[in-house]
Scaffold this active site. Structure first.
Site, PDB file in Angstrom:
ATOM      1  N   CYS A  13      34.308  42.664  38.243  1.00 21.63           N
ATOM      2  CA  CYS A  13      35.727  42.714  37.891  1.00 21.63           C
ATOM      3  C   CYS A  13      36.005  44.078  37.270  1.00 21.63           C
ATOM      4  O   CYS A  13      35.265  45.045  37.509  1.00 21.63           O
ATOM      5  CB  CYS A  13      36.114  41.550  36.982  1.00 21.63           C
ATOM      6  SG  CYS A  13      35.273  41.529  35.386  1.00 21.63           S
ATOM      7  N   ASN A  16      34.229  43.553  33.018  1.00 22.19           N
ATOM      8  CA  ASN A  16      32.974  42.798  32.872  1.00 22.19           C
ATOM      9  C   ASN A  16      32.907  42.051  31.534  1.00 22.19           C
ATOM     10  O   ASN A  16      31.820  41.847  30.979  1.00 22.19           O
ATOM     11  CB  ASN A  16      31.749  43.711  33.052  1.00 22.19           C
ATOM     12  CG  ASN A  16      30.421  42.963  33.235  1.00 22.19           C
ATOM     13  OD1 ASN A  16      29.370  43.491  32.902  1.00 22.19           O
ATOM     14  ND2 ASN A  16      30.448  41.763  33.749  1.00 22.19           N
ATOM     15  N   CYS A  18      35.562  39.329  31.072  1.00 26.07           N
ATOM     16  CA  CYS A  18      36.305  38.069  31.257  1.00 26.07           C
ATOM     17  C   CYS A  18      35.899  37.356  32.543  1.00 26.07           C
ATOM     18  O   CYS A  18      35.175  36.359  32.515  1.00 26.07           O
ATOM     19  CB  CYS A  18      37.819  38.333  31.278  1.00 26.07           C
ATOM     20  SG  CYS A  18      38.460  39.029  29.736  1.00 26.07           S
ATOM     21  N   ARG A  19      36.355  37.857  33.693  1.00 28.30           N
ATOM     22  CA  ARG A  19      36.173  37.114  34.936  1.00 28.30           C
ATOM     23  C   ARG A  19      34.767  37.156  35.492  1.00 28.30           C
ATOM     24  O   ARG A  19      34.202  36.116  35.866  1.00 28.30           O
ATOM     25  CB  ARG A  19      37.164  37.620  36.000  1.00 28.30           C
ATOM     26  CG  ARG A  19      38.611  37.297  35.682  1.00 28.30           C
ATOM     27  CD  ARG A  19      39.552  38.095  36.540  1.00 28.30           C
ATOM     28  NE  ARG A  19      39.460  39.519  36.225  1.00 28.30           N
ATOM     29  CZ  ARG A  19      40.045  40.489  36.903  1.00 28.30           C
ATOM     30  NH1 ARG A  19      40.744  40.193  37.990  1.00 28.30           N
ATOM     31  NH2 ARG A  19      39.928  41.739  36.524  1.00 28.30           N
ATOM     32  N   SER A  20      34.168  38.350  35.591  1.00 26.90           N
ATOM     33  CA  SER A  20      32.838  38.397  36.235  1.00 26.90           C
ATOM     34  C   SER A  20      31.746  37.735  35.404  1.00 26.90           C
ATOM     35  O   SER A  20      30.838  37.128  35.992  1.00 26.90           O
ATOM     36  CB  SER A  20      32.467  39.820  36.679  1.00 26.90           C
ATOM     37  OG  SER A  20      32.392  40.712  35.593  1.00 26.90           O
ATOM     38  N   ASP A 128      43.691  38.093  36.572  1.00 27.82           N
ATOM     39  CA  ASP A 128      43.116  38.666  35.350  1.00 27.82           C
ATOM     40  C   ASP A 128      43.709  37.947  34.133  1.00 27.82           C
ATOM     41  O   ASP A 128      44.915  38.033  33.891  1.00 27.82           O
ATOM     42  CB  ASP A 128      43.465  40.157  35.312  1.00 27.82           C
ATOM     43  CG  ASP A 128      42.786  40.866  34.151  1.00 27.82           C
ATOM     44  OD1 ASP A 128      42.235  40.189  33.266  1.00 27.82           O
ATOM     45  OD2 ASP A 128      42.826  42.113  34.142  1.00 27.82           O
TER      46      ASP A 128
HETATM   47  P1  4NP Z   1      38.032  41.489  33.274  1.00 24.81           P
HETATM   48  O1  4NP Z   1      39.305  41.533  32.314  1.00 24.81           O
HETATM   49  O2  4NP Z   1      38.195  42.598  34.290  1.00 24.81           O
HETATM   50  O3  4NP Z   1      38.138  40.141  33.895  1.00 24.81           O
HETATM   51  O4  4NP Z   1      36.818  41.658  32.393  1.00 24.81           O
HETATM   52  C1  4NP Z   1      39.746  42.693  31.646  1.00 24.81           C
HETATM   53  C2  4NP Z   1      39.067  43.156  30.555  1.00 24.81           C
HETATM   54  C3  4NP Z   1      39.537  44.268  29.881  1.00 24.81           C
HETATM   55  C4  4NP Z   1      40.684  44.902  30.320  1.00 24.81           C
HETATM   56  C5  4NP Z   1      41.361  44.431  31.433  1.00 24.81           C
HETATM   57  C6  4NP Z   1      40.885  43.320  32.104  1.00 24.81           C
HETATM   58  N1  4NP Z   1      41.183  46.022  29.606  1.00 24.81           N
HETATM   59  O5  4NP Z   1      42.257  46.520  29.967  1.00 24.81           O
HETATM   60  O6  4NP Z   1      40.527  46.483  28.649  1.00 24.81           O
END
Ligand code: 4NP
Length: 157
Positions: A13, A16, A18-20, A128
């Site tokens: 993602c 790294n 939240c989703r992955s 997201d």
């Molecule tokens: P992820 O979510 O890609 O599912 O881990 C996010 C984590 C951090 C951010 C955006 C999405 N950020 O903007 O810091």
């Protein structure tokens, strides 16, 4: 000729955190239940959260399903990942294009959207949840679990 290579699965993602990590956790569980011998990891296309544990909301969501992801640490996708893994799954379309942009010429990994594994959900993104509320993490968990179970079933064939 049968493919005797051990599958190695990487979920990717943006951050790294939240989703992955949730996809990694859901797939580790599905693979274990299916008795599959696989290598599993996750990574982010961005470097903002490198070295950090998953978002507290992601940890709480996994914990509700009996899985502790507190020991996971974020890392950034590298060119070496395309040689080490057999399958790289993108959580959304931006991840997919960022992954493809990094692919080296000698990579072996196939690259696809994670929800392509789920019949009827091909081409869809795992939304997201980072800027949303806790319910978004439940939606993420449902999506990645559905895909993880479908992937495990496919790898068993
Ligand atoms: P992820 O979510 O890609 O599912 O881990 C996010 C984590 C951090 C951010 C955006 C999405 N950020 O903007 O810091």
């Amino acid at each position: 000729m049968p493919d005797l290579e051990k599958p190695a699965i990487l979920f990717v993602c943006l951050g790294n955190i939240c989703r992955s990590p949730l996809a990694e956790a859901a797939f580790r569980k599905a693979a274990q239940q299916a008795g599959l011998a696989v290598e599993v990891d996750s990574a982010g296309t961005g470097d903002w959260h490198v070295g950090k544990p998953p978002d507290g909301r992601a940890q709480a969501t996994a914990a509700r399903y009996g899985i502790d992801i507190g020991g996971y640490r974020a890392r950034q996708l590298t060119e070496e990942d395309f040689r080490r893994f057999t399958h790289i799954f993108a959580l959304d379309h931006a991840n997919l294009s960022d992954i493809c942009a990094l692919a080296p010429g000698d990579g072996r990994a196939s690259v696809a959207l994670l929800l392509d594994m789920v019949p009827g959900r091909e081409g869809q993104a795992v939304a997201d949840p980072y800027f949303g509320d806790d319910e978004g993490f439940e939606v993420t968990w449902r999506d990645v679990t559905e895909a993880a179970e479908a992937l495990a079933a496919q790898l068993l064939q």
